[in-house]
Structures are given as structure tokens and as C-alpha cells.
Scaffold this motif. Structure first.
Motif, PDB file in Angstrom:
ATOM      1  N   LEU A  24       0.851  -1.183   0.000  1.00 44.13           N
ATOM      2  CA  LEU A  24       0.000   0.000   0.000  1.00 44.13           C
ATOM      3  C   LEU A  24       0.888   1.235   0.000  1.00 44.13           C
ATOM      4  CD1 LEU A  24      -2.517  -0.929   2.865  1.00 44.13           C
ATOM      5  CD2 LEU A  24      -2.974  -0.953   0.413  1.00 44.13           C
ATOM      6  N   THR A  25       0.466   2.265  -0.696  1.00 42.16           N
ATOM      7  CA  THR A  25       1.206   3.513  -0.601  1.00 42.16           C
ATOM      8  C   THR A  25       0.802   4.212   0.704  1.00 42.16           C
ATOM      9  OG1 THR A  25      -0.456   4.865  -1.725  1.00 42.16           O
ATOM     10  CG2 THR A  25       1.231   3.794  -3.124  1.00 42.16           C
ATOM     11  N   TYR A  26       1.630   5.145   1.126  1.00 45.25           N
ATOM     12  CA  TYR A  26       1.295   5.922   2.318  1.00 45.25           C
ATOM     13  C   TYR A  26      -0.080   6.570   2.132  1.00 45.25           C
ATOM     14  CZ  TYR A  26       6.110   5.344   3.843  1.00 45.25           C
ATOM     15  OH  TYR A  26       7.309   4.808   4.242  1.00 45.25           O
ATOM     16  N   LEU A  30      -3.435   5.972   4.428  1.00 48.41           N
ATOM     17  CA  LEU A  30      -4.093   7.102   5.084  1.00 48.41           C
ATOM     18  C   LEU A  30      -5.559   7.202   4.657  1.00 48.41           C
ATOM     19  CD1 LEU A  30      -1.275   9.787   4.991  1.00 48.41           C
ATOM     20  CD2 LEU A  30      -2.359   8.860   7.045  1.00 48.41           C
ATOM     21  N   GLU A  31      -5.822   6.974   3.385  1.00 46.23           N
ATOM     22  CA  GLU A  31      -7.204   7.017   2.890  1.00 46.23           C
ATOM     23  C   GLU A  31      -8.057   5.948   3.573  1.00 46.23           C
ATOM     24  OE1 GLU A  31      -9.263   5.891  -1.249  1.00 46.23           O
ATOM     25  OE2 GLU A  31      -7.818   7.541  -1.407  1.00 46.23           O
ATOM     26  N   PHE A  37      -3.938  12.574   2.272  1.00 45.34           N
ATOM     27  CA  PHE A  37      -2.489  12.593   2.478  1.00 45.34           C
ATOM     28  C   PHE A  37      -2.023  13.986   2.869  1.00 45.34           C
ATOM     29  CE2 PHE A  37       1.844  13.359   1.184  1.00 45.34           C
ATOM     30  CZ  PHE A  37       2.495  12.263   1.701  1.00 45.34           C
ATOM     31  N   SER A  38      -1.149  14.039   3.856  1.00 42.31           N
ATOM     32  CA  SER A  38      -0.408  15.255   4.205  1.00 42.31           C
ATOM     33  C   SER A  38       0.882  14.790   4.864  1.00 42.31           C
ATOM     34  CB  SER A  38      -1.204  16.170   5.142  1.00 42.31           C
ATOM     35  OG  SER A  38      -1.280  15.622   6.437  1.00 42.31           O
ATOM     36  N   MET A  42       1.482  11.711   7.450  1.00 45.30           N
ATOM     37  CA  MET A  42       2.404  10.641   7.081  1.00 45.30           C
ATOM     38  C   MET A  42       3.412  10.400   8.212  1.00 45.30           C
ATOM     39  SD  MET A  42       4.878  10.127   3.790  1.00 45.30           S
ATOM     40  CE  MET A  42       6.192  11.158   4.403  1.00 45.30           C
ATOM     41  N   ARG A  43       3.892  11.455   8.836  1.00 48.17           N
ATOM     42  CA  ARG A  43       4.822  11.292   9.961  1.00 48.17           C
ATOM     43  C   ARG A  43       4.137  10.565  11.120  1.00 48.17           C
ATOM     44  NH1 ARG A  43       6.690  16.142   7.804  1.00 48.17           N
ATOM     45  NH2 ARG A  43       5.446  17.506   9.113  1.00 48.17           N
ATOM     46  N   GLN A  44       2.883  10.908  11.401  1.00 47.79           N
ATOM     47  CA  GLN A  44       2.134  10.207  12.452  1.00 47.79           C
ATOM     48  C   GLN A  44       1.965   8.731  12.084  1.00 47.79           C
ATOM     49  OE1 GLN A  44      -1.302  13.059  12.499  1.00 47.79           O
ATOM     50  NE2 GLN A  44      -1.185  12.624  14.702  1.00 47.79           N
ATOM     51  N   LEU A  45       1.685   8.487  10.810  1.00 44.12           N
ATOM     52  CA  LEU A  45       1.519   7.112  10.346  1.00 44.12           C
ATOM     53  C   LEU A  45       2.815   6.326  10.544  1.00 44.12           C
ATOM     54  CD1 LEU A  45      -0.123   4.899   8.969  1.00 44.12           C
ATOM     55  CD2 LEU A  45       0.560   5.879   6.763  1.00 44.12           C
ATOM     56  N   CYS A  46       3.944   6.944  10.281  1.00 43.73           N
ATOM     57  CA  CYS A  46       5.230   6.267  10.447  1.00 43.73           C
ATOM     58  C   CYS A  46       5.458   5.841  11.895  1.00 43.73           C
ATOM     59  CB  CYS A  46       6.364   7.142   9.938  1.00 43.73           C
ATOM     60  SG  CYS A  46       6.339   7.326   8.136  1.00 43.73           S
TER      61      CYS A  46
END
Length: 127
Positions: A24-26, A30-31, A37-38, A42-46
Motif C-alpha cells: 500500500l502507498t502511504y 491514510l485514505e 495525504f499530508s 504521514m509522519r504520524q503514520l510512520c
């Protein structure tokens, strides 16, 4: 700042992707979590991806964060290379054929594991 999502929710999405044999892409992840996406998200997702892999490691499962990749080249972002790649002894470039081969091997391990389990998400106690 409030948590982006529960690590178990992120884990469930990644297990589903692994069982389907896909990354999956970032942005896609996120979706699925209900966010556009922002960079801050993305940093929170990491951070969450690190938690997801800690959960899996405690259950002796293969890495899942390696399934989350950049849309541009199909490889994980810098944070993954700085952290997770080192634990596998990888010291090559973070892009190019060697990196792609390394990632494909790790992803294949995750795909095989979760395909054999039918994409079943274990309960929080590991059963």
C-alpha cells in the motif's frame, strides 16, 4: 495531538494487504484510515507503523511496515530505512535495484505468512 489511529486498526489493514499479496502507498493507507495525504499525517503514520511492527515482533510475525511504500518508486520511506533496514543488516542504497530486491524479499515473507493464515487477524492476546 490526537492519535491518528489505533495500531490494531493499522495492523488489520496491513494484514489484509499482505494476505492479498500487495503493498500500500502511504496515501492509500491514510485514505483507508479516513484521512487525505499530508506530510504531518504521514509522519504520524510512520510512528504507528513502528508500533505495528513492535506488536508483530512480540508475536513472532514478519514485518508489516515494509508493505507501506512511496507511490513514486514502490519503496518504503527514509524512516523505514534508517530504522528497520538496519535490523536486517542492510547497508545498501535506499533506492535502485538492490533496494527493490531487498524489499521484495521482505514483502514476500510477509505475503507468504499472511496468505497461509488466510489474512486472519489474531486477537490482541496473540491467539
Amino acid at each position: 495531538m490526537a492519535a491518528l489511529a489505533d495500531p490494531e486498526e493499522v495492523r488489520a489493514h496491513l494484514i489484509g494487504a499482505a494476505a492479498a499479496g500487495t503493498s500500500l502507498t502511504y496515501s492509500e493507507l491514510l485514505e483507508r484510515l479516513g484521512y487525505p495525504f499530508s506530510r504531518p499525517r504521514m509522519r504520524q503514520l510512520c510512528v504507528l507503523l513502528g508500533e505495528v511492527d513492535s506488536i508483530g515482533a512480540a508475536r513472532d510475525e514478519p514485518e508489516l511496515a515494509v508493505l507501506v511504500v512511496r507511490q513514486s518508486d514502490g519503496l518504503p520511506g527514509q524512516g523505514w530505512w534508517v530504522g528497520a533496514a538496519k535490523q536486517y543488516g542492510y547497508s545498501g542504497l535506499w533506492e535502485g535495484p538492490e533496494a527493490k530486491s531487498f524489499i521484495a524479499d521482505l514483502q514476500a515473507q510477509s505475503f507468504a505468512f499472511w496468505t497461509s493464515r488466510g489474512g486472519t487477524v489474531p486477537s490482541r492476546d496473540g491467539s
